[in-house]
Design a protein around this motif. Structure first.
Motif, PDB file in Angstrom:
ATOM      1  N   ASN A  47      43.783   6.068 -17.809  1.00 13.72           N
ATOM      2  CA  ASN A  47      44.072   7.286 -18.576  1.00 13.72           C
ATOM      3  C   ASN A  47      43.368   7.328 -19.927  1.00 13.72           C
ATOM      4  O   ASN A  47      43.355   8.364 -20.567  1.00 13.72           O
ATOM      5  CB  ASN A  47      45.581   7.433 -18.798  1.00 13.72           C
ATOM      6  N   ARG A  48      42.847   6.195 -20.346  1.00 14.79           N
ATOM      7  CA  ARG A  48      42.232   6.022 -21.666  1.00 14.79           C
ATOM      8  C   ARG A  48      43.315   5.953 -22.741  1.00 14.79           C
ATOM      9  O   ARG A  48      44.387   6.520 -22.620  1.00 14.79           O
ATOM     10  CB  ARG A  48      41.233   7.132 -21.986  1.00 14.79           C
ATOM     11  N   PHE A  49      42.991   5.219 -23.798  1.00 20.60           N
ATOM     12  CA  PHE A  49      43.937   5.067 -24.896  1.00 20.60           C
ATOM     13  C   PHE A  49      43.187   4.770 -26.194  1.00 20.60           C
ATOM     14  O   PHE A  49      42.024   4.399 -26.184  1.00 20.60           O
ATOM     15  CB  PHE A  49      44.968   3.962 -24.597  1.00 20.60           C
ATOM     16  N   GLU A  50      43.891   4.974 -27.280  1.00 20.66           N
ATOM     17  CA  GLU A  50      43.341   4.805 -28.619  1.00 20.66           C
ATOM     18  C   GLU A  50      44.182   3.770 -29.360  1.00 20.66           C
ATOM     19  O   GLU A  50      45.394   3.670 -29.156  1.00 20.66           O
ATOM     20  CB  GLU A  50      43.416   6.146 -29.339  1.00 20.66           C
ATOM     21  N   GLU A  64      38.801   4.823 -30.678  1.00 19.77           N
ATOM     22  CA  GLU A  64      39.195   5.912 -29.780  1.00 19.77           C
ATOM     23  C   GLU A  64      39.070   5.555 -28.310  1.00 19.77           C
ATOM     24  O   GLU A  64      39.723   6.162 -27.476  1.00 19.77           O
ATOM     25  CB  GLU A  64      38.396   7.168 -30.103  1.00 19.77           C
ATOM     26  N   GLU A  92      48.284   6.610 -25.568  1.00 20.34           N
ATOM     27  CA  GLU A  92      47.735   6.846 -24.226  1.00 20.34           C
ATOM     28  C   GLU A  92      47.465   8.335 -24.049  1.00 20.34           C
ATOM     29  O   GLU A  92      48.297   9.172 -24.397  1.00 20.34           O
ATOM     30  CB  GLU A  92      48.737   6.380 -23.180  1.00 20.34           C
ATOM     31  N   TYR A  93      46.304   8.669 -23.482  1.00 23.14           N
ATOM     32  CA  TYR A  93      45.965  10.053 -23.179  1.00 23.14           C
ATOM     33  C   TYR A  93      46.243  10.314 -21.713  1.00 23.14           C
ATOM     34  O   TYR A  93      45.453   9.971 -20.853  1.00 23.14           O
ATOM     35  CB  TYR A  93      44.484  10.324 -23.440  1.00 23.14           C
ATOM     36  N   SER A  94      47.385  10.919 -21.425  1.00 23.55           N
ATOM     37  CA  SER A  94      47.705  11.175 -20.020  1.00 23.55           C
ATOM     38  C   SER A  94      48.260  12.584 -19.817  1.00 23.55           C
ATOM     39  O   SER A  94      49.086  12.803 -18.947  1.00 23.55           O
ATOM     40  CB  SER A  94      48.728  10.142 -19.534  1.00 23.55           C
ATOM     41  N   ASP A  97      51.010  12.629 -24.286  1.00 21.16           N
ATOM     42  CA  ASP A  97      50.701  11.385 -24.988  1.00 21.16           C
ATOM     43  C   ASP A  97      51.907  10.459 -25.043  1.00 21.16           C
ATOM     44  O   ASP A  97      53.018  10.881 -25.339  1.00 21.16           O
ATOM     45  CB  ASP A  97      50.226  11.664 -26.413  1.00 21.16           C
TER      46      ASP A  97
END
Length: 110
Positions: A47-50, A64, A92-94, A97
């Motif tokens: 999901n990608r995360f920062e 980022e 988390e970008y899902s 957030d």
């Protein structure tokens, strides 16, 4: 629902000197290691995360495109000596957030 939870992670300092009352004593340039919890790791990476770091509620650094393990080289040389709080936020970008946070007391020495 099982994925609707705050991201879990661990924080470690690889170059800490003696620990006093479980508060790491740091000096100079210190690697701050952030490790994703194995139960969350696959989902977070997909999901990608920062990753965001703050010292005493003041912004320090942002990555980022997070990955695990992640290392931030923290230069403590300009910090006042004594106790500080390092805050790590993992976002988390899902679509919705999810945010995990940890606060770590540290003792800065010169």
């Amino acid at each position: 629902r099982e994925d609707c939870q705050e991201p879990k992670f661990k924080v470690g300092f690889t170059d800490q000197s003696n620990e006093e009352e479980n508060i790491p004593t740091l000096k100079g340039i210190v690697p701050v290691k952030i490790y994703l919890d194995e139960q969350n790791k696959k989902r977070l990476i997909q999901n990608r995360f920062e990753i965001m770091l703050y010292v005493d509620n003041i912004f320090l650094f942002e990555e980022e495109d997070g990955f695990s393990p992640f290392t931030y080289m923290w230069n403590t040389k300009g910090m006042n000596q004594g106790e500080h709080v390092l805050t790590i936020n993992l976002i988390e970008y899902s679509g919705v957030d999810h945010i995990g946070a940890q606060h770590v007391k540290v003792n800065i020495q010169r």
